[in-house]
Design a protein around this motif. Structure first.
Motif, PDB file in Angstrom:
ATOM      1  N   ILE A 183      -4.655  -7.159   3.138  1.00 44.15           N
ATOM      2  CA  ILE A 183      -5.592  -6.034   3.129  1.00 44.15           C
ATOM      3  C   ILE A 183      -5.461  -5.204   4.402  1.00 44.15           C
ATOM      4  N   SER A 184      -5.103  -5.825   5.522  1.00 40.26           N
ATOM      5  CA  SER A 184      -4.902  -5.046   6.745  1.00 40.26           C
ATOM      6  C   SER A 184      -3.767  -4.048   6.573  1.00 40.26           C
ATOM      7  N   GLY A 185      -2.654  -4.512   6.036  1.00 40.69           N
ATOM      8  CA  GLY A 185      -1.519  -3.627   5.836  1.00 40.69           C
ATOM      9  C   GLY A 185      -1.769  -2.575   4.779  1.00 40.69           C
ATOM     10  N   VAL A 186      -2.362  -2.995   3.665  1.00 46.79           N
ATOM     11  CA  VAL A 186      -2.649  -2.047   2.579  1.00 46.79           C
ATOM     12  C   VAL A 186      -3.651  -0.995   3.048  1.00 46.79           C
ATOM     13  N   ALA A 187      -4.683  -1.425   3.755  1.00 45.89           N
ATOM     14  CA  ALA A 187      -5.690  -0.475   4.235  1.00 45.89           C
ATOM     15  C   ALA A 187      -5.088   0.514   5.227  1.00 45.89           C
ATOM     16  N   ALA A 188      -4.203   0.039   6.100  1.00 45.16           N
ATOM     17  CA  ALA A 188      -3.557   0.941   7.054  1.00 45.16           C
ATOM     18  C   ALA A 188      -2.731   1.996   6.323  1.00 45.16           C
ATOM     19  N   ALA A 189      -2.027   1.588   5.282  1.00 48.06           N
ATOM     20  CA  ALA A 189      -1.224   2.540   4.513  1.00 48.06           C
ATOM     21  C   ALA A 189      -2.106   3.525   3.757  1.00 48.06           C
ATOM     22  N   LEU A 190      -3.140   3.018   3.094  1.00 41.65           N
ATOM     23  CA  LEU A 190      -3.983   3.893   2.278  1.00 41.65           C
ATOM     24  C   LEU A 190      -4.810   4.846   3.132  1.00 41.65           C
TER      25      LEU A 190
ATOM     26  N   GLY B 225       0.809  -1.213   0.000  1.00 38.60           N
ATOM     27  CA  GLY B 225       0.000   0.000   0.000  1.00 38.60           C
ATOM     28  C   GLY B 225       0.837   1.256   0.000  1.00 38.60           C
ATOM     29  N   LEU B 226       1.972   1.222   0.694  1.00 39.32           N
ATOM     30  CA  LEU B 226       2.880   2.364   0.722  1.00 39.32           C
ATOM     31  C   LEU B 226       3.352   2.701  -0.692  1.00 39.32           C
ATOM     32  N   GLU B 227       3.760   1.676  -1.429  1.00 45.17           N
ATOM     33  CA  GLU B 227       4.222   1.870  -2.805  1.00 45.17           C
ATOM     34  C   GLU B 227       3.075   2.290  -3.717  1.00 45.17           C
ATOM     35  N   PHE B 228       1.925   1.667  -3.533  1.00 42.15           N
ATOM     36  CA  PHE B 228       0.780   2.014  -4.378  1.00 42.15           C
ATOM     37  C   PHE B 228       0.407   3.478  -4.197  1.00 42.15           C
ATOM     38  N   ALA B 229       0.365   3.935  -2.952  1.00 43.54           N
ATOM     39  CA  ALA B 229       0.003   5.327  -2.682  1.00 43.54           C
ATOM     40  C   ALA B 229       0.991   6.290  -3.329  1.00 43.54           C
ATOM     41  N   ALA B 230       2.262   5.913  -3.367  1.00 47.35           N
ATOM     42  CA  ALA B 230       3.286   6.784  -3.936  1.00 47.35           C
ATOM     43  C   ALA B 230       3.294   6.753  -5.460  1.00 47.35           C
ATOM     44  N   ASP B 231       2.957   5.595  -6.047  1.00 42.72           N
ATOM     45  CA  ASP B 231       3.188   5.395  -7.480  1.00 42.72           C
ATOM     46  C   ASP B 231       1.947   5.503  -8.352  1.00 42.72           C
ATOM     47  N   ALA B 232       0.756   5.306  -7.786  1.00 44.03           N
ATOM     48  CA  ALA B 232      -0.463   5.308  -8.593  1.00 44.03           C
ATOM     49  C   ALA B 232      -0.934   6.728  -8.857  1.00 44.03           C
ATOM     50  N   GLY B 233      -1.624   6.903  -9.975  1.00 42.36           N
ATOM     51  CA  GLY B 233      -2.308   8.163 -10.232  1.00 42.36           C
ATOM     52  C   GLY B 233      -3.585   8.230  -9.410  1.00 42.36           C
ATOM     53  N   GLU B 234      -4.523   9.001  -9.869  1.00 41.12           N
ATOM     54  CA  GLU B 234      -5.777   9.155  -9.129  1.00 41.12           C
ATOM     55  C   GLU B 234      -6.576   7.853  -9.168  1.00 41.12           C
ATOM     56  N   VAL B 235      -6.999   7.386  -8.002  1.00 44.33           N
ATOM     57  CA  VAL B 235      -7.899   6.236  -7.909  1.00 44.33           C
ATOM     58  C   VAL B 235      -8.994   6.552  -6.896  1.00 44.33           C
ATOM     59  N   THR B 236     -10.155   5.967  -7.112  1.00 44.85           N
ATOM     60  CA  THR B 236     -11.264   6.151  -6.170  1.00 44.85           C
ATOM     61  C   THR B 236     -11.526   4.898  -5.350  1.00 44.85           C
TER      62      THR B 236
END
Length: 319
Positions: free
Chosen positions: A180-187, A157-168
């Motif tokens: 999903i716990s880790g990704v959700a915490a990051a996002l 999630g840390l990488e996704f937040a830094a590298d992705a464009g706009e997402v909803t």
């Protein structure tokens, strides 16, 4: 609850041991689903799935005494591969316990990496054997009930937040709930406006059952997707998902396998059904949220063989 600082610490710890996988727009999936789609390609990770992140974070956090005693893990496939490979690279003796339903290739990879692989009749038996091995002195590297492992998975999630464009909306598969716990915490820390959707396969819906019951409960496992087949989620992952995830969707095995075929045909990536289940779930999300959606998919792994896919395709009469 895992905090963003813990995930950032995990990222620093595992740097050099894992791949910063691509986060890319997918023209093929965008055309298929009719909205912009960005994919985080964890199937290109070392060992073929995100699991190596949590395994690396845990192994690198162990004391010398724990490393010397050796480690044990229970796995439906990908966690065992990750632990075996990372333990070998760090000179730690590893035992991996898998149900006989685990992919043959996963067993072969774990053994070739030098791990001792123990097979049981089912996943319940695998967890029971792992408990006995812990009592004999081995250090547990749990696939999801460990804050260090969850923080390691949160680096996705840390990488996704830094590298992705706009997402909803971001969709993440759920087995025991560590990813999903880790990704959700990051996002939630870095992209708080994004909706987060969990996805399970029918017959492996441990998180859905936990949410309905108000806490973890044992579930009967019937899904062909062994890499999502946890007999129960943990209190730790339940608390993260109940607090941070908008909703958990459940899709049939047949649709998960079709999703893998669609990922191959349209995204040009070879993903296992644990990731294929995201596509039917994405269609449901789009019906819910309407126009203006921009999807993010965490393509968690690609450790299904061509033989596996042929067998599943024939079983479900897919073309």
């Amino acid at each position: 609850m895992i905090e963003i600082a813990g995930i950032e610490t995990a990222a620093e710890r595992i740097a050099g041991h894992v791949v910063r996988t691509p986060t890319v727009p997918s023209p093929g999936l965008s055309a298929l689903l009719g909205v912009p789609v960005t994919a985080k390609l964890e199937l290109l990770q070392r060992t073929g799935s995100f699991k190596v992140r949590g395994a690396a974070a845990k192994l690198l956090s162990l004391s010398e005494a724990e490393r010397a005693a050796g480690v044990v893990a229970v796995s439906g496939g990908n966690h065992g591969i990750a632990l075996a490979v990372m333990a070998a690279s760090l000179d730690v003796k590893a035992t991996v316990v898998m149900p006989r339903s685990a992919p043959v290739r996963a067993v072969e990879i774990a053994e070739s990496a030098g791990a001792s692989v123990r097979l049981t009749d089912d996943m319940d038996g695998a967890f029971a054997l792992t408990t006995r091995l812990r009592q004999e002195g081995l250090t547990l590297v749990h696939p999801f009930d460990d804050p260090v492992v969850i923080a390691g998975q949160g680096t996705v999630g840390l990488e996704f937040a830094a590298d992705a464009g706009e997402v909803t909306d971001v969709l993440v598969s759920i087995g025991g709930g560590g990813l999903i716990s880790g990704v959700a915490a990051a996002l939630r820390a870095l992209r708080p406006g994004v909706r987060i959707w969990g996805v399970e396969t029918r017959g492996a819906q441990a998180m859905s059952e936990a949410l309905a019951a108000g806490g973890p409960v044992p579930v009967k496992l019937t899904s062909i997707v062994s890499t999502l087949s946890a007999p129960a989620v943990s209190q730790l992952t339940y608390e993260h998902v109940s607090a941070l995830v908008d909703e958990v969707l459940v899709v049939p095995d047949r649709e998960a396998v079709q999703g893998s075929l669609d990922l191959a045909d349209h995204a040009k990536v070879w993903a296992e059904p644990a990731a294929g289940c995201l596509l039917p779930a994405a269609r449901r999300v789009l019906r819910r949220v309407g126009e203006g959606a921009r999807l993010g998919l965490v393509v968690c792994g690609g450790n299904a063989t061509t033989r596996d896919m042929i067998a599943w395709t024939e079983h479900f009469d897919l073309r």
